[in-house]
Design a protein around this motif. Structure first.
Motif, PDB file in Angstrom:
ATOM      1  N   UNK A  36       0.783  -1.129   0.199  1.00 39.12           N
ATOM      2  CA  UNK A  36       0.021   0.232  -0.092  1.00 39.12           C
ATOM      3  C   UNK A  36       0.936   1.211   0.076  1.00 39.12           C
ATOM      4  N   UNK A  37       2.017   1.349   0.784  1.00 42.44           N
ATOM      5  CA  UNK A  37       2.815   2.721   1.005  1.00 42.44           C
ATOM      6  C   UNK A  37       3.502   2.760  -0.324  1.00 42.44           C
ATOM      7  N   UNK A  38       3.862   1.638  -1.039  1.00 45.17           N
ATOM      8  CA  UNK A  38       4.496   1.946  -2.214  1.00 45.17           C
ATOM      9  C   UNK A  38       3.887   2.222  -3.462  1.00 45.17           C
ATOM     10  N   UNK A  39       2.498   1.835  -3.262  1.00 39.35           N
ATOM     11  CA  UNK A  39       1.656   1.922  -4.446  1.00 39.35           C
ATOM     12  C   UNK A  39       1.707   3.323  -5.251  1.00 39.35           C
ATOM     13  N   UNK A  40       1.632   3.379  -6.584  1.00 38.75           N
ATOM     14  CA  UNK A  40       1.551   4.471  -7.358  1.00 38.75           C
ATOM     15  C   UNK A  40       0.034   5.083  -7.684  1.00 38.75           C
ATOM     16  N   UNK A  41      -0.263   6.022  -8.461  1.00 40.47           N
ATOM     17  CA  UNK A  41      -1.529   6.499  -8.516  1.00 40.47           C
ATOM     18  C   UNK A  41      -2.241   5.496  -9.252  1.00 40.47           C
ATOM     19  N   UNK A  42      -1.873   4.591 -10.068  1.00 45.24           N
ATOM     20  CA  UNK A  42      -2.649   3.803 -10.855  1.00 45.24           C
ATOM     21  C   UNK A  42      -3.067   2.588 -10.086  1.00 45.24           C
ATOM     22  N   UNK A  43      -2.318   2.052  -8.907  1.00 49.31           N
ATOM     23  CA  UNK A  43      -2.707   0.853  -8.199  1.00 49.31           C
ATOM     24  C   UNK A  43      -3.503   1.214  -6.888  1.00 49.31           C
ATOM     25  N   UNK A  44      -3.056   2.221  -6.377  1.00 45.07           N
ATOM     26  CA  UNK A  44      -3.566   2.787  -5.095  1.00 45.07           C
ATOM     27  C   UNK A  44      -4.991   2.540  -4.788  1.00 45.07           C
TER      28      UNK A  44
ATOM     29  N   UNK B 131      -7.171   0.416  -6.184  1.00 42.34           N
ATOM     30  CA  UNK B 131      -7.344  -1.082  -6.062  1.00 42.34           C
ATOM     31  C   UNK B 131      -6.791  -1.803  -4.947  1.00 42.34           C
ATOM     32  N   UNK B 132      -5.792  -1.528  -4.582  1.00 39.91           N
ATOM     33  CA  UNK B 132      -4.835  -1.947  -3.346  1.00 39.91           C
ATOM     34  C   UNK B 132      -5.816  -1.433  -2.122  1.00 39.91           C
TER      35      UNK B 132
ATOM     36  N   UNK C 129      -9.019  -0.968  -1.897  1.00 40.75           N
ATOM     37  CA  UNK C 129     -10.035  -2.039  -1.805  1.00 40.75           C
ATOM     38  C   UNK C 129      -9.910  -3.245  -1.484  1.00 40.75           C
ATOM     39  N   UNK C 130      -8.752  -3.880  -1.873  1.00 33.07           N
ATOM     40  CA  UNK C 130      -8.411  -5.204  -1.788  1.00 33.07           C
ATOM     41  C   UNK C 130      -7.706  -5.460  -0.488  1.00 33.07           C
ATOM     42  N   UNK C 131      -6.776  -4.553   0.174  1.00 35.21           N
ATOM     43  CA  UNK C 131      -6.338  -4.573   1.409  1.00 35.21           C
ATOM     44  C   UNK C 131      -6.610  -3.422   2.120  1.00 35.21           C
ATOM     45  N   UNK C 132      -7.761  -3.435   2.848  1.00 36.99           N
ATOM     46  CA  UNK C 132      -8.242  -2.223   3.885  1.00 36.99           C
ATOM     47  C   UNK C 132      -7.271  -2.003   4.975  1.00 36.99           C
TER      48      UNK C 132
END
Length: 467
Positions: free
Chosen positions: A9-17, A19-20, A22-25
């Motif tokens: 989650x911390x390393x996620x960029x704008x495109x994947x943030x 989705x992550x 939702x999948x990893x609340x």
């Protein structure tokens, strides 16, 4: 969420943030409260802070994602948690702490020694500790026996392969210059999250030309090797490489890299701007990090590493980036040797420096070296600057602060009347990025002057610093 998930989650960029998310609340897990309704609780015993925290959850009927970290004083319950809860990936173990201890000691340092973390069915603990009956730290077949230390003291391991000072001083020049990470015993030492084996990967990423990659690596190094002011035993091994990385003009966040090296060579005083701490690099007292390793050894090793590479640092006083010049001052001030060479370079740069924050850093670095090494004439030099009406305000104020840390004389009316018209909003803004001031507080010049002139208690302030 597991720690691995949190890192994703911390390393996620704008495109994947999204989705992550939702999948990893994520959940906010509260285990302590240090300030409530403007009142600092830093020295309140943990038992009372825990009561306050539980009452907050009750009074506000907080539910997920707000989560109260479970706690118990029952040994049988703790053993059951240690057996069953650690089956979940990412749950490392339990945190033990003294219910009667405040978060800060009397002089504003974080109380770390009562905190121990363990993990079920393993011989390694968080912070690099190995528990065979809870007594030893290990790495690469070497054992740091805490029971033996209690009897014989840390001196038992002086000069051995578990003495990070010896390891750093024995690091070959080509290992440092060519970044031969494989030649360094990283796993023998630890940081806040375990063994230091992952540090070379972070250092490699820090050299990346991609700003996001380098920035993430710096953040992860900051949070591990010098975690909340606790200098891990692996931290000194990073210092020679950090200095070389910062010396490369194309490196991203060079000032931040220098700041990390300086943090590895300093004690933290957590906003305490008293005359006996503001310009103190490190305490003389014996201290250990959260794994039980002697932290004063780690700080000493880092200071020695900085001294060994003074030749790399001095040219950075003339760097085109003002932030790099500022943090070069902050780093050089921690050196354990080469004091006259460094002092001469700082004073020479001061004669041509034009940026107020950098000038203040040059003055404070010179004063800190003078205080740390009892350099004759430093107090007189500082006094000559703050009493000179032709000097700019940033030099006069920083010199006054330095002078107060160098002498035992009481604060005089002359000093107060000299400083009063100089302490403007413009000066406070200019000095906000001076590392010594920033350690006290953001926008910390007023707080620094208040504590220095009036001996105000840590964390408190009066309405009028000139009163």
């Amino acid at each position: 969420m597991s720690f691995d998930g949190l890192q994703r989650r911390a390393a996620a960029g704008a495109r994947t943030a999204a989705g992550l998310a939702s999948a990893l609340p994520a959940y906010f897990v509260a285990f302590d409260v240090l300030k409530l309704d403007g009142r600092e609780l830093l020295r309140v015993p943990y038992r009372d802070r825990r009561t306050v925290l539980e009452k907050l959850f009750t009074d506000h009927a907080l539910t997920a994602p707000w989560t109260l970290c479970p706690a118990t004083r029952d040994l049988a319950t703790a053993r059951e948690w240690l057996t069953t809860w650690t089956e979940v990936s990412g749950v490392e173990g339990l945190l033990w702490r003294d219910f009667g201890v405040g978060h800060l000691t009397a002089v504003g340092r974080r109380e770390c020694s009562p905190v121990v973390s363990v993990r079920r069915d393993t011989t390694r603990v968080i912070y690099g500790r190995r528990y065979n009956r809870g007594t030893s730290v290990t790495s690469e077949g070497l054992v740091f026996d805490h029971e033996a230390v209690l009897i014989h003291g840390f001196e038992l391991y002086e000069g051995t392969n578990l003495d990070v000072r010896s390891v750093v001083s024995g690091m070959a020049q080509d290992v440092k210059d060519a970044y031969l990470f494989e030649e360094v015993a990283w796993s023998r030492f630890g940081h806040a999250y375990g063994s230091g084996h992952d540090v070379p990967q972070r250092l490699t990423a820090l050299r990346s030309q991609d700003a996001e990659t380098a920035g993430l690596a710096l953040d992860r190094l900051r949070s591990s090797v010098v975690h909340q002011g606790t200098v891990g035993s692996v931290a000194p091994l990073t210092v020679p490489f950090l200095l070389r990385i910062a010396a490369v003009p194309s490196t991203h966040s060079r000032a931040g890299v220098l700041g990390l090296a300086a943090s590895a060579a300093r004690d933290e005083y957590w906003g305490h701007a008293a005359r006996d701490t503001f310009l103190t690099v490190a305490t003389k007292e014996l201290r250990s990090d959260c794994s039980g390793y002697p932290m004063h050894w780690s700080i000493e090793a880092s200071r020695n590493a900085i001294t060994a590479d003074v030749g790399l640092l001095l040219p950075l006083l003339d760097d085109t980036d003002p932030d790099v010049r500022t943090y070069t001052c902050y780093t050089l001030a921690t050196a354990s040797g080469a004091v006259q060479r460094i002092t001469d370079a700082l004073r020479t740069r001061l004669t041509i420096e034009t940026i107020p924050g950098v000038r203040a850093s040059l003055v404070l670095a010179t004063a800190e070296l003078g205080r740390e090494h009892a350099v004759t004439g430093t107090a007189a030099w500082a006094r000559s600057l703050w009493t000179d009406p032709t000097q700019p305000a940033d030099i006069r104020v920083s010199a006054a602060l330095g002078w107060l840390c160098l002498v035992d004389e009481p604060v005089t009316n002359t000093l107060r009347t000299t400083l009063a018209p100089l302490l403007t909003d413009a000066l406070a803004g200019a000095m906000d990025h001076v590392p010594w001031i920033r350690q006290v507080a953001r926008n910390g010049l007023d707080r620094t002057v208040e504590q220095m002139l009036n001996d105000e208690p840590f964390g408190l302030g009066s309405e009028d610093p000139w009163a």
